[in-house]
Write a protein that holds these residues in place. Sequence first.
Motif, PDB file in Angstrom:
ATOM      1  N   GLU A 130       0.815  -1.221   0.000  1.00  0.00           N
ATOM      2  CA  GLU A 130       0.000   0.000   0.000  1.00  0.00           C
ATOM      3  C   GLU A 130       0.849   1.271   0.000  1.00  0.00           C
ATOM      4  O   GLU A 130       0.395   2.325  -0.423  1.00  0.00           O
ATOM      5  CB  GLU A 130      -0.992   0.002   1.162  1.00  0.00           C
ATOM      6  N   LYS A 131       2.111   1.166   0.438  1.00  0.00           N
ATOM      7  CA  LYS A 131       3.006   2.326   0.417  1.00  0.00           C
ATOM      8  C   LYS A 131       3.476   2.666  -0.999  1.00  0.00           C
ATOM      9  O   LYS A 131       4.022   3.730  -1.235  1.00  0.00           O
ATOM     10  CB  LYS A 131       4.227   2.075   1.304  1.00  0.00           C
ATOM     11  N   LEU A 132       3.270   1.759  -1.944  1.00  0.00           N
ATOM     12  CA  LEU A 132       3.683   1.995  -3.330  1.00  0.00           C
ATOM     13  C   LEU A 132       2.656   2.811  -4.114  1.00  0.00           C
ATOM     14  O   LEU A 132       2.990   3.437  -5.112  1.00  0.00           O
ATOM     15  CB  LEU A 132       3.894   0.661  -4.052  1.00  0.00           C
ATOM     16  N   ILE A 133       1.417   2.805  -3.673  1.00  0.00           N
ATOM     17  CA  ILE A 133       0.337   3.413  -4.452  1.00  0.00           C
ATOM     18  C   ILE A 133       0.566   4.905  -4.665  1.00  0.00           C
ATOM     19  O   ILE A 133       0.502   5.389  -5.796  1.00  0.00           O
ATOM     20  CB  ILE A 133      -1.028   3.131  -3.799  1.00  0.00           C
ATOM     21  N   ALA A 134       0.866   5.640  -3.608  1.00  0.00           N
ATOM     22  CA  ALA A 134       1.044   7.092  -3.740  1.00  0.00           C
ATOM     23  C   ALA A 134       2.213   7.462  -4.664  1.00  0.00           C
ATOM     24  O   ALA A 134       2.041   8.277  -5.576  1.00  0.00           O
ATOM     25  CB  ALA A 134       1.199   7.742  -2.369  1.00  0.00           C
ATOM     26  N   PRO A 135       3.416   6.871  -4.483  1.00  0.00           N
ATOM     27  CA  PRO A 135       4.493   7.241  -5.395  1.00  0.00           C
ATOM     28  C   PRO A 135       4.226   6.819  -6.843  1.00  0.00           C
ATOM     29  O   PRO A 135       4.628   7.505  -7.781  1.00  0.00           O
ATOM     30  CB  PRO A 135       5.730   6.547  -4.844  1.00  0.00           C
ATOM     31  N   MET A 136       3.512   5.703  -7.021  1.00  0.00           N
ATOM     32  CA  MET A 136       3.182   5.284  -8.384  1.00  0.00           C
ATOM     33  C   MET A 136       2.216   6.272  -9.033  1.00  0.00           C
ATOM     34  O   MET A 136       2.384   6.639 -10.199  1.00  0.00           O
ATOM     35  CB  MET A 136       2.592   3.877  -8.390  1.00  0.00           C
TER      36      MET A 136
END
Length: 74
Positions: A48-54
């Motif tokens: 879930e921490k990848l969603i924002a930077p993606m």
Amino acid sequence: MTKLKLGAIADDRPVKVTVELPAVVHRDLTAYAAALAAETGAQAVPPEKLIAPMLARFMASDRGFARGRHNAKN
């Protein structure tokens, strides 16, 4: 291994958002997190921490979006 588009994930103050993802997207995020950890030598981050930077990377590379934001400022 292929160079990934994301780098290390910065620890930033989050804004809570609830999102439902298809299972296949979650599996891909989990696999991406593992690949990112292997490439950077860092600990694996939760998917879930990848969603924002993606999303940020996607919006930054979208020329139509950038043009629209620029035109809205003028």
